[in-house]
Motif scaffolding. Structure first.
Motif, PDB file in Angstrom:
ATOM      1  N   TYR A  14     -36.901  -2.983 -27.028  1.00 18.90           N
ATOM      2  CA  TYR A  14     -36.000  -3.156 -28.172  1.00 18.90           C
ATOM      3  C   TYR A  14     -36.737  -2.490 -29.329  1.00 18.90           C
ATOM      4  CZ  TYR A  14     -33.349  -6.838 -25.689  1.00 18.90           C
ATOM      5  OH  TYR A  14     -32.565  -7.546 -24.797  1.00 18.90           O
ATOM      6  N   PHE A  17     -40.540  -2.611 -29.423  1.00 16.98           N
ATOM      7  CA  PHE A  17     -41.030  -3.813 -28.747  1.00 16.98           C
ATOM      8  C   PHE A  17     -40.743  -3.721 -27.245  1.00 16.98           C
ATOM      9  CE2 PHE A  17     -40.009  -8.506 -27.932  1.00 16.98           C
ATOM     10  CZ  PHE A  17     -41.326  -8.787 -27.588  1.00 16.98           C
ATOM     11  N   VAL A  19     -40.241  -4.860 -23.808  1.00 18.52           N
ATOM     12  CA  VAL A  19     -39.897  -6.164 -23.243  1.00 18.52           C
ATOM     13  C   VAL A  19     -40.081  -6.183 -21.722  1.00 18.52           C
ATOM     14  CG1 VAL A  19     -38.065  -7.870 -22.951  1.00 18.52           C
ATOM     15  CG2 VAL A  19     -38.337  -6.701 -25.116  1.00 18.52           C
ATOM     16  N   PRO A  38     -40.742 -18.271 -18.627  1.00 22.80           N
ATOM     17  CA  PRO A  38     -40.630 -18.951 -19.927  1.00 22.80           C
ATOM     18  C   PRO A  38     -39.649 -18.255 -20.877  1.00 22.80           C
ATOM     19  CG  PRO A  38     -42.926 -18.431 -19.392  1.00 22.80           C
ATOM     20  CD  PRO A  38     -42.081 -17.729 -18.394  1.00 22.80           C
ATOM     21  N   ASN A  39     -39.291 -18.919 -21.946  1.00 24.09           N
ATOM     22  CA  ASN A  39     -38.444 -18.311 -22.990  1.00 24.09           C
ATOM     23  C   ASN A  39     -39.058 -17.000 -23.428  1.00 24.09           C
ATOM     24  OD1 ASN A  39     -37.904 -21.559 -24.338  1.00 24.09           O
ATOM     25  ND2 ASN A  39     -36.389 -20.295 -23.361  1.00 24.09           N
ATOM     26  N   GLY A  40     -38.212 -16.003 -23.534  1.00 22.75           N
ATOM     27  CA  GLY A  40     -38.686 -14.718 -24.052  1.00 22.75           C
ATOM     28  C   GLY A  40     -39.415 -13.856 -23.034  1.00 22.75           C
ATOM     29  N   SER A  41     -39.437 -14.267 -21.765  1.00 20.83           N
ATOM     30  CA  SER A  41     -40.181 -13.462 -20.773  1.00 20.83           C
ATOM     31  C   SER A  41     -39.390 -12.241 -20.315  1.00 20.83           C
ATOM     32  CB  SER A  41     -40.577 -14.330 -19.572  1.00 20.83           C
ATOM     33  OG  SER A  41     -39.456 -14.977 -19.021  1.00 20.83           O
ATOM     34  N   GLY A  42     -38.101 -12.169 -20.678  1.00 16.66           N
ATOM     35  CA  GLY A  42     -37.339 -10.951 -20.393  1.00 16.66           C
ATOM     36  C   GLY A  42     -36.249 -11.108 -19.339  1.00 16.66           C
ATOM     37  N   LYS A  43     -35.906 -12.342 -18.991  1.00 17.00           N
ATOM     38  CA  LYS A  43     -34.928 -12.557 -17.914  1.00 17.00           C
ATOM     39  C   LYS A  43     -33.554 -11.988 -18.277  1.00 17.00           C
ATOM     40  CE  LYS A  43     -35.541 -17.041 -18.184  1.00 17.00           C
ATOM     41  NZ  LYS A  43     -36.494 -17.105 -19.313  1.00 17.00           N
ATOM     42  N   SER A  44     -33.072 -12.342 -19.492  1.00 18.79           N
ATOM     43  CA  SER A  44     -31.730 -11.864 -19.892  1.00 18.79           C
ATOM     44  C   SER A  44     -31.736 -10.352 -20.039  1.00 18.79           C
ATOM     45  CB  SER A  44     -31.307 -12.474 -21.224  1.00 18.79           C
ATOM     46  OG  SER A  44     -31.214 -13.850 -21.101  1.00 18.79           O
ATOM     47  N   THR A  45     -32.821  -9.824 -20.591  1.00 17.75           N
ATOM     48  CA  THR A  45     -32.907  -8.374 -20.779  1.00 17.75           C
ATOM     49  C   THR A  45     -32.868  -7.670 -19.417  1.00 17.75           C
ATOM     50  OG1 THR A  45     -34.248  -8.810 -22.729  1.00 17.75           O
ATOM     51  CG2 THR A  45     -34.283  -6.557 -21.876  1.00 17.75           C
ATOM     52  N   GLN A  85     -24.765 -15.492 -20.754  1.00 15.58           N
ATOM     53  CA  GLN A  85     -25.328 -16.764 -21.215  1.00 15.58           C
ATOM     54  C   GLN A  85     -24.390 -17.483 -22.191  1.00 15.58           C
ATOM     55  OE1 GLN A  85     -29.122 -16.522 -23.294  1.00 15.58           O
ATOM     56  NE2 GLN A  85     -29.888 -18.133 -21.966  1.00 15.58           N
ATOM     57  N   HIS A 199     -33.358 -22.012 -15.955  1.00 13.53           N
ATOM     58  CA  HIS A 199     -34.535 -22.624 -16.581  1.00 13.53           C
ATOM     59  C   HIS A 199     -35.012 -23.825 -15.793  1.00 13.53           C
ATOM     60  CE1 HIS A 199     -33.892 -20.582 -20.587  1.00 13.53           C
ATOM     61  NE2 HIS A 199     -35.077 -20.260 -20.136  1.00 13.53           N
TER      62      HIS A 199
END
Ligand SMILES: Nc1ncnc2c1ncn2[C@@H]1O[C@H](COP(=O)(O)OP(=O)(O)OP(=O)(O)O)[C@@H](O)[C@H]1O
Length: 420
Positions: A14, A17, A19, A38-45, A85, A199
């Protein structure tokens, strides 16, 4: 086996950054894969890159060996559907209209919906239990109802691969299981390939064939739930202490969080060595780990049920080969471990010639002046298979001022109260 979907060295930024960093994995047709991390580890991306909502800066995604970038949107949509999501539908469409949108890839520009389209839509609504909502405006639905409608829309696409980003996040506990069971059914009966971000590690462990654990945009581990959901991996990636139990009847790993927040330091620092075996120590191991004690065990035969529990709780074990008698070497390693601890607990193990050295180890601990707790609900005479040698030694041990208790709770009581 050829891959249904292959992600090859996919990187994504991004802006500046970075990811996702060279993520590679493949998914066979009919697999049920959970993306965890964890949160922010890149799953959605990662999901968005697989779904061509985002385009990789580097690397490729192949669907049935075709580079996704060379496929048209409609072609992709006939094979691959997404449940995102957060689904905000701002216009006041009815539920049926929304689900009908899933048929768009099949309907030509100037065509209207066919009977078959309506049939598929009805089936998708039946499967997701949304048929009774058909006439309702989507804006008036609860979060969970809306989630099921969006799943119905994705199913109306009749995809071969279904990507879902946290499909259970808005659902009450009943619907969470219902959605996961529905996905499993579609996976089994229709050979639908499922890739789902979750999660809840226990849902992931219970339902997925394989898990992909992401950490900071890289694959930390990829494998079966048993391989991935270990106390070591979870602590490494999430930084949380957990214990892993076996869920009955699936036998899959089940994660319990350890909350050491309110446990006094004196307890966290206290080291307890458990001399157990044959399932006599399993609950005690879990209970003491949950209470924050530093636990070790030995000598345990590998694959013994106490050994398995100790392993899943990530405690130190002095181990002997499966079914082998305790060797002098293991016994000495056991004494060395005992030397380091504050308390030794002897559980109600039956003694035979193969494990008599464990009783000798408890005796040695008492001789060294260690605090020794002996669990003694069933007298040793009833579980002595050493022609009396064990029983004689045990009587001497009891005469040495050891603490005799009945069950696990008394052990805990003793250890916890003394540390308060
Ligand atoms: N549109 C965006 N612009 C800039 N950074 C973004 C954007 N979307 C996500 N990020 C960042 O990229 C990283 C990965 O985000 P992503 O949503 O893929 O993680 P995730 O594993 O799905 O997280 P979560 O479990 O919280 O949903 C995060 O640090 C996030 O802040």
């Amino acid at each position: 086996m050829t891959a249904k979907l292959e992600v090859d060295k996919l990187s994504y930024k991004y802006g500046n950054f970075e990811v996702l960093k060279e993520v590679s994995f493949s998914v066979a047709q009919g697999e049920f894969i959970g993306l965890i991390g964890p949160n922010g580890s890149g799953k959605s991306t990662l999901l968005k890159n697989i779904n061509s909502i985002l385009y990789p800066d580097d690397g490729k995604v192949y669907l049935d060996n075709f580079d996704l970038q060379n496929l048209g949107k409609k072609e992709i949509a006939k094979k691959l559907a997404v449940v995102p999501q957060n689904t905000n539908v701002n216009f006041d469409f009815t539920v049926e209209e929304i689900v009908l949108m899933g048929r768009a890839p099949y309907i030509g520009r100037f065509e209207s919906e066919s009977d078959e389209d309506y049939e598929v839509v009805k089936e998708a609504m039946e499967l997701t239990n949304t048929l009774k909502l058909a006439e309702r405006p989507i804006s008036q639905l609860s979060g969970g109802e809306r989630q099921r409608v969006i799943l119905a829309r994705s199913l109306a696409q009749q995809p071969e691969v279904l990507l879902l980003d946290e499909p259970t996040s808005n659902l009450d506990i009943n619907y969470q299981l219902e959605i996961m069971n529905l996905l499993k059914k579609l996976n089994r009966d229709h050979n639908l390939t499922v890739i789902v971000v979750l999660h809840d590690l226990n849902l992931a462990s219970e339902y997925c064939d394989k898990l992909l654990l992401l950490e900071d945009g890289e694959i930390y581990a990829h494998g079966s739930p048993k391989e991935i959901v270990t106390a070591e991996n979870i602590e490494d990636v999430y930084g949380s202490k957990v214990i892993i139990k076996k869920h009955y009847p699936s036998g899959r790993p089940y994660v319990t969080m350890l909350d050491n927040h309110y446990i006094p330091e004196t307890q966290l620092d206290h080291q307890v060595h458990i001399i157990c075996g044959g399932g006599t120590g399993r609950e005690l191991i879990e209970n003491l780990v949950e209470q924050g004690f530093q636990v070790s065990c030995g000598v345990l035969n590998e694959q013994d049920s106490d050994w398995e529990v100790a392993k899943s709780c990530d405690v130190e074990i002095v181990a002997e080969e499966p079914f082998a008698p305790i060797s002098q070497e293991s016994h000495e390693a056991n004494l060395a471990a005992i030397k380091e601890v504050d308390t030794v607990v002897l559980t109600e193990i039956p003694f035979g010639s193969g494990n008599l050295l464990n009783l000798k180890a408890a005796f040695w601990a008492a001789e060294q002046g260690k605090e020794v707790i002996v669990m003694d609900q069933e007298r040793l005479s009833k579980r002595d298979y050493t022609k009396g040698e064990g029983n004689n030694l045990y009587k001497k041990l009891l005469d040495m001022g050891v603490i005799v208790v009945g069950d696990n709770y008394e052990v805990l009581d003793k250890l916890v109260k003394d540390r308060e």
